[in-house]
Design a protein around this motif. Structure first.
Motif, PDB file in Angstrom:
ATOM      1  N   GLN A 429     -30.232 -97.922 -44.986  1.00  0.00           N
ATOM      2  CA  GLN A 429     -31.231 -98.931 -45.335  1.00  0.00           C
ATOM      3  C   GLN A 429     -31.529 -99.852 -44.164  1.00  0.00           C
ATOM      4  O   GLN A 429     -32.675-100.171 -43.883  1.00  0.00           O
ATOM      5  N   THR A 432     -33.427 -97.824 -41.462  1.00  0.00           N
ATOM      6  CA  THR A 432     -34.806 -97.509 -41.861  1.00  0.00           C
ATOM      7  C   THR A 432     -35.675 -98.758 -41.862  1.00  0.00           C
ATOM      8  O   THR A 432     -36.835 -98.710 -41.446  1.00  0.00           O
ATOM      9  N   ASN A 433     -35.116 -99.858 -42.335  1.00  0.00           N
ATOM     10  CA  ASN A 433     -35.867-101.114 -42.404  1.00  0.00           C
ATOM     11  C   ASN A 433     -35.008-102.222 -41.798  1.00  0.00           C
ATOM     12  O   ASN A 433     -34.237-102.868 -42.499  1.00  0.00           O
ATOM     13  N   GLU A 435     -35.688-105.173 -40.776  1.00  0.00           N
ATOM     14  CA  GLU A 435     -35.946-106.522 -41.297  1.00  0.00           C
ATOM     15  C   GLU A 435     -35.194-106.751 -42.594  1.00  0.00           C
ATOM     16  O   GLU A 435     -34.677-107.839 -42.844  1.00  0.00           O
TER      17      GLU A 435
END
Length: 438
Positions: A429, A432-433, A435
């Motif tokens: 997670q 992948t992202n 932020e």
């Protein structure tokens, strides 16, 4: 050249003037000698032809001086025109040379300024690429830390579960791939640092060249715009220039070519950096996904084996209960035969107390002996079966204990693998992202 021709023409004109002046001097000397002769003569003693001749001599001398003066004036006008033409021609040549030099310097300066802009732009692009590489380098630290931590956590598994399974191999591959990626990105950062230093050197040299050419252009333009010379300019001696025009141009061309080579190297480095970063992203994602899939399959397989183990425990427990019930039945049957055996033995003992003549081996004797023998054999069989049942029950209990131990080991291993699986999912997670991870 035009200036050389003007100098030759001026020399010839001055030579003619010199010869004319010599002739004028000879005529003046002749006139002076004639006058002196006349003056030295006694008054009233000069002959008429002498008197006329002296006058004519003076007139001829004056005419000769007039002709020579006219020739001298014409020659002076010619010399003036020639020197004026040479001056104008030299001035035009100098002006054209200055204009040409200014144009050449402006062209070279424009090329240098264009190259300087390209170097500055390339510096910015390479710094941005280095910053992205730094981000990738920092991001790779987390997958490496997570995979190494998962390996350390899985070393705490029970001894029975310590197998070199696909998860172990996938984690080792992930660690090796991440370390290889770190080596590649660190190599890119080192190369970028060196190329940025070379770009800074090129930029400094280009800026210095632009500054020098700006000063030279200002000087040449000031010289071109001058209409009057300085009063003391003739007494000043100007040092001769050491560098030749082709050397001056060649130095700037070499600087531009060197800057081009450095920029080309930086462009190739940026392209290589992008390719390496894409490869690193792909490799990191694939190894992480492979590890997650392998760990998921391992957990599913462990859950299935745990279910089988639990089912086997239930079956063994049921079998133990059945065997215990059967053992109780056999023991009850054995106990039930002890009374009849004792009765049959007692009957035989009682019948042995008959008188000797009456002590016969009759059918009752044989029947009682057979009863005792059959009961004893039945008891022995039941005792053997009881022993077998006890052995079977112990074996089942030992199997159940092993199943319980294996069940506990798999529970502990599942807890460890589940922790690693959650760590990998959380890592996915964040990768992948980014932020969302923050």
């Amino acid at each position: 050249g035009p200036s050389g021709g003007g100098q030759v023409w001026t020399s010839v004109a001055l030579s003619g003037v010199t010869k004319g002046m010599d002739g004028l001097n000879v005529s003046q000397q002749s006139a002076r000698s004639s006058t002196s002769i006349i003056q030295d003569g006694t008054a009233g003693t000069k002959m008429p032809h002498q008197w006329e001749r002296s006058t004519r001599t003076l007139v001829d001398s004056a005419r000769s001086a007039q002709r020579l003066s006219t020739n001298q004036r014409q020659m002076a006008f010619g010399v003036q025109k020639g020197t004026d033409a040479v001056m104008v021609q030299d001035n035009q040549t100098s002006t054209r040379a200055l204009s040409g030099m200014i144009q050449s310097c402006e062209n070279l300066k424009a090329r240098v300024e264009q190259q300087l802009e390209s170097v500055i732009r390339e510096t910015v692009l390479l710094e941005e690429e280095a910053a992205r590489a730094e981000v990738v380098n920092a991001r790779l630290r987390e997958p490496l830390s997570v995979s190494e931590e998962c390996l350390a956590i899985r070393r705490r598994r029970p001894a029975r579960e310590m197998t070199r399974d696909t998860v172990e191999r996938a984690l080792n591959e992930q660690v090796a791939a991440t370390k290889h990626s770190l080596r590649m990105i660190n190599g890119v950062l080192d190369a970028a640092s060196k190329e940025l230093a070379r770009l800074r050197q090129c930029r400094e040299r280009l800026e210095e060249d632009v500054e020098q050419k700006s000063v030279a252009l200002d000087v040449d333009k000031e010289a071109l715009q001058m209409e009057h010379g300085w009063s003391e300019a003739g007494s000043l001696r100007h040092p001769a220039s050491i560098a030749l025009p082709h050397m001056w141009r060649q130095r700037t061309e070499q600087l531009i070519e060197e800057s081009e080579r450095v920029r080309s190297t930086c462009e190739r480095l940026r392209s290589k950096s992008r390719a390496i970063q894409e490869e690193i992203d792909t490799l990191e994602r694939e190894t992480r996904e492979n590890t997650t899939r392998a760990l998921g399959r391992k957990i599913e397989e462990a859950e299935r084996l745990k279910g089988d183990c639990n089912a086997a425990i239930v079956t063994v427990e049921g079998e133990i209960a059945t065997m215990d019930s059967a053992r109780g039945s056999v023991e009850q049957s054995l106990n039930d035969k002890l009374g009849p055996l004792s009765l049959a033995r007692s009957r035989l003992s009682v019948r042995n107390s008959k008188p000797g003549a009456e002590a016969i081996r009759d059918a009752a004797e044989r029947s009682l002996e057979k009863e005792v023998a059959d009961l004893e054999q039945s008891i022995r069989k039941l005792q053997l079966e009881t022993a077998r049942q006890n052995s079977d029950i112990k074996r089942l209990e030992a199997s159940k204990a092993q199943l319980d131990s294996d069940m506990q080991d798999k529970t502990d291993a599942l807890q460890i693998d589940g922790e690693c699986f959650q760590m990998l999912q959380s890592l996915s997670q964040r990768m992948t992202n980014p932020e969302a991870g923050r």
